[in-house]
Design a protein around this motif. Structure first.
Motif, short mmCIF file in Angstrom:
data_model
loop_
_atom_site.label_atom_id
_atom_site.label_comp_id
_atom_site.label_asym_id
_atom_site.label_seq_id
_atom_site.Cartn_x
_atom_site.Cartn_y
_atom_site.Cartn_z
N GLU A 83 26.95 -21.27 38.00
CA GLU A 83 27.56 -20.12 38.69
C GLU A 83 28.33 -20.57 39.94
OE1 GLU A 83 24.33 -17.29 39.11
OE2 GLU A 83 24.92 -16.32 37.20
N LYS A 94 31.35 -8.80 26.98
CA LYS A 94 30.12 -8.66 27.77
C LYS A 94 29.32 -9.95 27.57
CE LYS A 94 27.85 -4.64 27.26
NZ LYS A 94 26.75 -3.74 26.84
N TYR A 95 28.83 -10.55 28.65
CA TYR A 95 28.09 -11.81 28.50
C TYR A 95 27.06 -11.97 29.61
CZ TYR A 95 30.92 -13.78 32.30
OH TYR A 95 31.51 -14.02 33.52
N ARG A 96 26.09 -12.85 29.32
CA ARG A 96 25.06 -13.10 30.32
C ARG A 96 24.62 -14.55 30.19
NH1 ARG A 96 20.05 -8.90 30.88
NH2 ARG A 96 21.78 -7.45 30.63
N HIS A 101 15.74 -13.31 27.17
CA HIS A 101 17.15 -12.91 27.04
C HIS A 101 17.34 -12.35 25.63
CE1 HIS A 101 18.39 -16.59 24.71
NE2 HIS A 101 17.51 -17.20 25.46
N GLU A 149 32.52 -20.30 30.85
CA GLU A 149 32.23 -18.94 31.35
C GLU A 149 33.53 -18.24 31.72
OE1 GLU A 149 28.86 -19.45 30.22
OE2 GLU A 149 28.71 -17.73 31.56
N THR A 183 24.64 -18.88 26.71
CA THR A 183 25.19 -17.60 27.16
C THR A 183 25.10 -16.59 26.03
OG1 THR A 183 26.73 -18.76 28.62
CG2 THR A 183 27.29 -16.48 28.05
N ASN A 184 24.47 -15.44 26.32
CA ASN A 184 24.47 -14.31 25.37
C ASN A 184 25.85 -13.66 25.42
OD1 ASN A 184 21.09 -13.00 26.10
ND2 ASN A 184 21.73 -14.87 25.09
N HIS A 233 22.31 -17.85 30.71
CA HIS A 233 20.89 -18.16 30.93
C HIS A 233 20.76 -19.68 30.98
CE1 HIS A 233 19.98 -19.17 26.61
NE2 HIS A 233 20.84 -18.22 26.34
N GLU A 286 21.58 -5.54 26.15
CA GLU A 286 20.49 -4.87 26.88
C GLU A 286 19.47 -4.28 25.90
OE1 GLU A 286 23.63 -4.11 27.15
OE2 GLU A 286 24.19 -4.95 29.11
#
Lengths: 99, 99, 99, 99
Positions: free
Chosen positions: B95, C35-37, B39, C26, C43-44, C39, C88
């Motif tokens: 999630e 913007k997030y992701r 990541h 979240e 979380t990024n 893991h 990204e």
């Protein structure tokens, strides 16, 4: 491989007060004979890579035995190929350069 | 002891661009056969405590061989005594609970 | 100041299962429009320094409101003066250099 | 919101020796008037959420001005809703429980 590390061990699901659990970890470190120094967010450790990791693993085992279903650790590890490192050396070097 | 870990390895004194060094670490993890996921601030890893620590130690060795005089790692380690953990499981559980 | 961050928020004293609390965080990030992701260990996040810190602070407030007497966060923050960063971009750069 | 924090600031692309850069950060913290304590892997800080984040942000600015193209920070933040926290209190509570 000599390392200077910092370890923060957090038992989860074992109540809000963590101090007795952290004290149990300090005793594990003391028994392992490593140089260490407690601070407000963890413990600085000095030793070989394997010694430090064995101590942290033992902390997870003991905190599970003490009733914590989950244990999270945050470990910082510093290695150097161009000099010998020590807990005091890392602090002294910074303090000497503060105006 | 099964763990789900997160590792951020930073070579210091080896220039501003870290991507090639981090790619070298990804190859070490791939060769070790561990389940992993890259990541933006590190790599999630799944395996036994000793497998994960051996891989991170190897990353320090390789980055020193690649010319970095100092290497700092930040490792997060989660263990659980009341269930089996996996990379996907930890993400899916969150999630499923997002409205 | 644009940052790419990684956030791990841990409620303490609110039971062993954290997934519903993390899901609540979240939703806070989603509402903030960053913007997030997600893991397996956090979380990024991508945004301005103040946007990211406001979101993490809000997570602490909400988790205290949800009954956690203590909340610990581990935040990683990366800033760059010589290029624009993105979630990204940081991943793509590494993946392109994996043999 | 009062916090007890721990901050590790790493300039990247500014050479192997970090001590002078870290000393510059200690001076920023001193000027901000926060209670702080240096250790071998970072600095414990006590203050309001906004005071602490403003200081860390200032460290990033200054390290970029000193020539570091990239700056990474790892920040730990502890908040509590059921008691007042302090640097000394967190340490004393553990030390009192060590046999």
């Amino acid at each position: 491989m000599r390392v200077v590390a910092d370890v923060n061990v957090t038992p989860i699901g074992a109540g809000a007060s963590l101090s007795s659990h952290i004290a149990a970890c300090e005793e594990i470190i003391e028994e392992a004979g490593l140089k260490y120094r407690l601070h407000a967010h963890g413990t600085n450790l000095e030793g070989s890579w394997d010694e430090v990791m064995r101590v942290v693993k033992r902390c997870h085992d003991v905190l599970h035995e003490r009733g914590a279903p989950r244990v999270d650790s945050a470990i910082r590890i510093a290695t150097a190929s161009d000099k010998d490192q020590s807990l005091e050396g890392r602090i002294d070097k910074v303090e000497q350069k503060i105006d």
